[in-house]
Design an enzyme around this catalytic site. Structure first.
Site, short mmCIF file in Angstrom:
data_model
loop_
_atom_site.label_atom_id
_atom_site.label_comp_id
_atom_site.label_asym_id
_atom_site.label_seq_id
_atom_site.Cartn_x
_atom_site.Cartn_y
_atom_site.Cartn_z
N GLU A 106 5.82 31.90 -43.52
CA GLU A 106 6.78 32.43 -42.54
C GLU A 106 7.62 33.59 -43.05
OE1 GLU A 106 8.96 29.11 -40.90
OE2 GLU A 106 7.17 28.33 -39.92
N GLU B 293 1.39 24.97 -38.40
CA GLU B 293 2.52 24.06 -38.19
C GLU B 293 2.79 23.94 -36.70
OE1 GLU B 293 6.27 24.85 -40.20
OE2 GLU B 293 5.24 25.31 -42.07
C1 FCB Z 1 9.26 25.79 -40.22
C2 FCB Z 1 9.20 25.61 -41.72
C3 FCB Z 1 9.17 24.17 -42.16
C4 FCB Z 1 10.06 23.31 -41.32
C5 FCB Z 1 9.76 23.53 -39.85
C6 FCB Z 1 10.56 22.65 -38.93
O1 FCB Z 1 9.87 27.00 -39.93
O2 FCB Z 1 8.06 26.24 -42.24
O3 FCB Z 1 9.50 24.12 -43.51
O4 FCB Z 1 11.38 23.57 -41.62
O5 FCB Z 1 9.99 24.86 -39.53
#
Ligand code: FCB
Length: 440
Positions: A167, A351
């Site tokens: 990210e 994610e």
């Molecule tokens: C993302 C992150 C992860 C976690 C989620 C909820 O941005 O990569 O570490 O904090 O959000």
């Protein structure tokens, strides 16, 4: 769940994700201090000033955690290696115990037929490098390349895939402009440099890993859909700018060798001189792209200085984070990423998940809201696949409840509940539902 494994192509990969600082227990095994430790120790930055010293004690309990992953039928595990565990001072002498730990970790995944999907940086910058300006310092690209060589020299022969930096937006904007994450800066020049250097470090480490003969190298980006608050031109421009610095900046850099015009209006004067020369490195070819997706933001213009907009409370149901549930955004990003940036390149959802106010009662956690969230987002991903998006995998954030950064241990994202006093693990209802979907 409303889906099952057989609804997907045979080689589709289901996984769960975590990150080092959030679960390992940073106090163990000779890891060096990081900027998250000092950020958390500063009052007001993190709920109850909590840090990752203990995390989920995954450092000692990873076998148990991998047994849970394997029993649920997951194919892959997305994890990160901690720079400060490998190199306590960020550079120089490696910590053998740290390298040994990741060696054991990867072998323990392989023993259970879990594909190790490594990320080299998930936010805990070694403090010694932060002291030298961290992501503001151009030298970080080289430091990061050296770190990549050391850690991948040890585990790169066995990982299934690797991505440099989790990210980039969070490393750049969230941490240097909004100040919500370490190092907690609110400075436009620091932001511009951090955002550019993150990409330079990304490209540098891809070169290094290619040099080691590694394959299946990608990038992991987070995206938030930007919805204009109304139909006015000003609102549309405001949302386009949010989209620009949040989503497009990094993909434009990596796939087009430029930054969006609307973002350059604000950040341009603060970027390093001749930054354009770095696109040769930044544009190193990738084998896949990972999308982290959670929510959208409703954006309204304001009269303040650039970027001259506010985030407005949206009308949709929200998670424990206060994030609106907007699965359409995942579909839209998958479509747009393929159409405008990646073409035939495999995409992964690296994610996706939600925080929920989960309660452990009589050995059970009834997290129906999470099951619902996952169903809706998987359906959005399936729709994109039916329309030709080459999506190759989907990973849930997260395997375990863990240290949710500035929000401490309060926000629970796990498929598995963690009692932070006893460190006991209890699979939630969502875990059981996924297990049925993946194994039957
Ligand atoms: C993302 C992150 C992860 C976690 C989620 C909820 O941005 O990569 O570490 O904090 O959000």
């Amino acid at each position: 769940m409303q889906f099952k494994r057989s609804d997907f192509p045979q080689d589709f990969i289901f996984g769960a994700a975590t990150s080092s600082y959030q679960i390992e227990g940073h106090q163990f095994g000779g890891a060096g201090q990081t900027h998250w430790d000092s950020f958390a120790a500063t009052p007001g930055n993190v709920v109850r000033a909590e840090n990752g010293a203990l995390g989920c004690d995954h450092y000692h309990r990873f076998e148990e955690d991998f047994d849970l992953l394997a029993a649920a039928g997951f194919d892959a595990y997305r994890f990160s290696t901690s720079w400060a565990r490998v190199l306590p001072d960020g550079r120089g002498t490696p910590n053998q115990a740290g390298l040994d730990f990741y060696d054991r970790l990867v072998d323990a995944m392989l023993e259970r037929e879990l594909k190790p999907c490594a990320t080299l940086y998930h936010w805990e910058l070694p403090q010694a490098l932060a002291d030298q300006g961290g992501w503001r310092n151009r030298d970080i690209a080289k430091w990061f390349g050296d770190y990549a060589e050391i850690i991948m020299g040890r585990i790169g022969d066995r990982v299934f895939s690797a991505a440099p930096i989790n990210e980039p937006w969070c490393v750049g904007w969230l941490s240097h402009f909004l100040g919500h994450h370490a190092p907690g800066l609110r400075d436009i020049r620091a932001t511009a440099r951090a955002m550019h250097h993150v990409l330079l470090a990304h490209g540098t480490s891809i070169e290094v890993m290619r040099g080691l003969g590694m394959k299946n190298l990608g990038g992991v980006f987070n995206f938030e859909w930007a919805t204009p608050v109304d139909g006015s031109e000003a609102a549309r421009d405001a949302a386009a700018l949010y989209d620009g610095y949040y989503n497009r900046f990094f993909l434009d850099g990596v796939f087009k060798g430029r930054y969006p015009e609307n973002v350059l209006q604000g950040l341009g004067p603060h970027l390093p001189e001749n930054y354009q020369d770095d696109f040769v490195t930044i544009q190193q070819p990738l084998d896949w792209v990972g999308l982290n997706y959670y929510t959208r933001k409703v954006i309204a213009p304001n009269d303040g200085p650039w970027p001259s907009h506010d985030e407005v409370d949206g009308p949709l149901p929200k998670t424990q984070m206060g994030w609106e549930i907007y699965p359409q955004g995942l579909y839209d990003f998958l479509k747009r990423t393929q159409a405008e940036y990646t073409g035939d390149l495999p995409l992964f959802v690296t994610e996706n998940g939600m925080a929920n106010a989960d309660v452990l009662k009589d050995g059970h956690v009834q997290d129906t809201a999470r099951i619902d969230y996952l169903n809706q987002h998987v359906a959005a991903a399936q729709k994109a696949m039916q329309e030709g998006v080459p999506l190759s995998g989907y990973m849930v954030w997260s395997l375990l409840d863990n240290y949710e950064w500035a929000l401490g241990y309060e926000k629970r994202f796990g498929l598995v509940h963690v009692d932070f006093e006893t460190l006991d693990r209890t699979p939630k209802e969502s875990y059981s539902a996924l297990k049925i979907a993946l194994t039957s």
